[in-house]
Design a protein around this motif. Sequence first.
Motif, PDB file in Angstrom:
ATOM      1  N   GLU A  69       6.383   2.391   7.388  1.00  0.00           N
ATOM      2  CA  GLU A  69       7.566   0.492   8.756  1.00  0.00           C
ATOM      3  C   GLU A  69       7.327   1.437  10.409  1.00  0.00           C
ATOM      4  N   LYS A  72       5.707   0.846  13.384  1.00  0.00           N
ATOM      5  CA  LYS A  72       5.295  -0.444  13.687  1.00  0.00           C
ATOM      6  C   LYS A  72       6.567  -0.526  15.063  1.00  0.00           C
ATOM      7  N   THR A 125      -6.923  -1.686   3.873  1.00  0.00           N
ATOM      8  CA  THR A 125      -7.225  -0.838   3.078  1.00  0.00           C
ATOM      9  C   THR A 125      -6.002  -0.674   1.670  1.00  0.00           C
ATOM     10  N   THR A 126      -5.132  -2.225   1.690  1.00  0.00           N
ATOM     11  CA  THR A 126      -3.650  -2.281   0.857  1.00  0.00           C
ATOM     12  C   THR A 126      -4.230  -4.011  -0.015  1.00  0.00           C
ATOM     13  N   THR A 168      -7.092   3.252  -5.847  1.00  0.00           N
ATOM     14  CA  THR A 168      -6.089   4.329  -5.536  1.00  0.00           C
ATOM     15  C   THR A 168      -4.594   3.658  -5.061  1.00  0.00           C
TER      16      THR A 168
HETATM   17  N1  NAD Z   1       0.474  -9.549  10.735  1.00  0.00           N
HETATM   18  C1  NAD Z   1       0.634 -10.452   9.514  1.00  0.00           C
HETATM   19  O1  NAD Z   1       0.093 -12.085   9.935  1.00  0.00           O
HETATM   20  C2  NAD Z   1       1.678 -10.078   8.320  1.00  0.00           C
HETATM   21  C3  NAD Z   1       1.472 -10.487   7.183  1.00  0.00           C
HETATM   22  C4  NAD Z   1       1.584 -10.186   6.177  1.00  0.00           C
HETATM   23  C5  NAD Z   1       2.517  -8.405   6.927  1.00  0.00           C
HETATM   24  N2  NAD Z   1       2.194  -7.877   7.871  1.00  0.00           N
HETATM   25  C6  NAD Z   1       2.793  -6.083   8.020  1.00  0.00           C
HETATM   26  O2  NAD Z   1       2.451  -5.528   6.511  1.00  0.00           O
HETATM   27  C7  NAD Z   1       3.299  -4.505   6.817  1.00  0.00           C
HETATM   28  C8  NAD Z   1       3.289  -4.241   4.942  1.00  0.00           C
HETATM   29  O3  NAD Z   1       1.771  -3.950   4.781  1.00  0.00           O
HETATM   30  P1  NAD Z   1       1.333  -2.730   3.980  1.00  0.00           P
HETATM   31  O4  NAD Z   1       1.349  -3.739   2.438  1.00  0.00           O
HETATM   32  O5  NAD Z   1      -0.531  -2.432   3.500  1.00  0.00           O
HETATM   33  O6  NAD Z   1       2.349  -1.608   4.277  1.00  0.00           O
HETATM   34  P2  NAD Z   1       1.848  -0.267   4.536  1.00  0.00           P
HETATM   35  O7  NAD Z   1       0.872  -0.831   5.526  1.00  0.00           O
HETATM   36  O8  NAD Z   1       2.829   0.651   4.984  1.00  0.00           O
HETATM   37  O9  NAD Z   1       1.080   0.276   3.531  1.00  0.00           O
HETATM   38  C9  NAD Z   1       1.523   0.842   2.267  1.00  0.00           C
HETATM   39  C10 NAD Z   1       1.795   1.750   1.876  1.00  0.00           C
HETATM   40  O10 NAD Z   1      -0.047   2.443   0.958  1.00  0.00           O
HETATM   41  C11 NAD Z   1      -0.839   3.695   1.061  1.00  0.00           C
HETATM   42  N3  NAD Z   1      -1.868   2.651   0.780  1.00  0.00           N
HETATM   43  C12 NAD Z   1      -2.274   2.243   2.511  1.00  0.00           C
HETATM   44  N4  NAD Z   1      -4.116   1.850   1.582  1.00  0.00           N
HETATM   45  C13 NAD Z   1      -4.323   3.460   0.482  1.00  0.00           C
HETATM   46  C14 NAD Z   1      -4.915   3.554  -0.340  1.00  0.00           C
HETATM   47  N5  NAD Z   1      -6.085   2.780  -0.485  1.00  0.00           N
HETATM   48  N6  NAD Z   1      -4.978   4.192  -1.334  1.00  0.00           N
HETATM   49  C15 NAD Z   1      -3.616   4.470  -1.163  1.00  0.00           C
HETATM   50  N7  NAD Z   1      -2.220   4.493  -0.464  1.00  0.00           N
HETATM   51  C16 NAD Z   1      -2.557   3.471   0.447  1.00  0.00           C
HETATM   52  C17 NAD Z   1      -0.148   3.501   3.141  1.00  0.00           C
HETATM   53  O11 NAD Z   1      -0.090   4.881   3.408  1.00  0.00           O
HETATM   54  C18 NAD Z   1       1.233   3.120   3.490  1.00  0.00           C
HETATM   55  O12 NAD Z   1       2.217   4.357   2.212  1.00  0.00           O
HETATM   56  C19 NAD Z   1       4.138  -5.026   7.402  1.00  0.00           C
HETATM   57  O13 NAD Z   1       4.923  -4.442   8.763  1.00  0.00           O
HETATM   58  C20 NAD Z   1       4.528  -6.097   7.206  1.00  0.00           C
HETATM   59  O14 NAD Z   1       5.371  -6.509   8.134  1.00  0.00           O
HETATM   60  C21 NAD Z   1       2.319  -8.484   9.132  1.00  0.00           C
END
Ligand code: NAD
Length: 354
Positions: A69, A72, A125-126, A168
């Motif tokens: 986080e 951001k 990627t998540t 992954t």
């Molecule tokens: N803009 C919007 O409409 C909206 C909606 C929902 C959430 N969000 C935001 O999204 C964020 C959360 O996103 P998140 O849950 O993806 O968290 P994140 O981006 O922190 O990713 C989670 C973890 O997974 C790792 N990771 C990413 N892809 C991977 C992969 N393919 N393999 C292994 N590890 C990987 C990342 O490095 C990180 O450590 C929050 O900041 C939230 O506010 C925004």
Amino acid sequence: MEHLDFNLAGKTSRVVFTDIAGCLEVPEDLPLVVTDQNVYDVLSSSFDQAYRGLVVNRGAYLYRVASGEKAKEWQSIAGVLQRGFDIGLGRDALFIGLGGGVVTDLTAFAASVYMRGCRVILVPTTLLAMVDAAFGGKTGMNFGGYKNMVGTFYPAEEVRIAPEFLRTLPESEYRSGLAEVIKSALLDDPQLLEILEDRHDQVMARNPGVLDELVRRSIAVKGRIVEADLTETGIRAYLNLGHTFGHALEAVTGFGTWTHGEAVAWGIQRAMRLGILLGVTDEQYARRVEDVLNRYGYRLAARGVDPAALFEAMKQDKKKQSGTVRFVLQRRLAKTMVQPVPDPVVMQCLREGC
Ligand SMILES: NC(=O)c1ccc[n+]([C@@H]2O[C@H](COP(=O)([O-])OP(=O)(O)OC[C@H]3O[C@@H](n4cnc5c(N)ncnc54)[C@H](O)[C@@H]3O)[C@@H](O)[C@H]2O)c1
């Protein structure tokens, strides 16, 4: 390559369903690729060839932030903008955000202000970023200790989806994204709910066919909502089902104790209970929702958490919504409403959930 086009306030936002190589294909005018350190490490070793083609061979155009986080915040945003200036990108620059929701929010926000707005493509990627963060036009950064206090509406011109990225992803992050898939099903897709109910083992095994279906269907639900209301003056608020409770739980327990998705799952269950307390939610439907949440192993009781502290956190969140906390409730599947709720009823609901 298959794609879906969405009209977000007059601007086309394309969602492309492809594979990793397709996601990492870049146009001739080399973009600035923003990613996080963790994604960089994981992807370089797991998807070597395609990834090397994009980021290693073109390292001059890569900007890496620390994972999590804290990326951001102003410092990372300023870093992205500075990198753009340093490599001489003009108003026609293309930023690509490759990563989870943190990276997609950060990249899209930076793109929205770079020379008053440059091009942006997002490659989530998540699971959470695929079904929620990357698509729909909201960008956000954290400010003053609050999440997403600053942001813009700036839909990416393209969101490229390759569910194989999820191979992954750690289990906890996968389950975090699944809560948003469950939310999408409840909002507007009975068949998606059936898939979640009937094909639990395949969902948890990340069966490629099932994953594809989960992601496409969730995006379609969000697409229908944001096409109707990009800037959240009306039904976009439905996407916050479970989030008013969930955000309070995240804030009180400290971000990271519960993943966002776990907190949202708890919040969805609280929203069902609140609806029952108010006499608006069908009890059989609420039981069905609870069964799905249980099946996926979400904690539905926030043991040891102080209900009064949760209530206080909701009041803090209220500031963001000009004074009123309004709850997203459901009568049944696809019958959603937003309404204020008297404080004592909210407190009762919180007490029951701790
Ligand atoms: N803009 C919007 O409409 C909206 C909606 C929902 C959430 N969000 C935001 O999204 C964020 C959360 O996103 P998140 O849950 O993806 O968290 P994140 O981006 O922190 O990713 C989670 C973890 O997974 C790792 N990771 C990413 N892809 C991977 C992969 N393919 N393999 C292994 N590890 C990987 C990342 O490095 C990180 O450590 C929050 O900041 C939230 O506010 C925004």
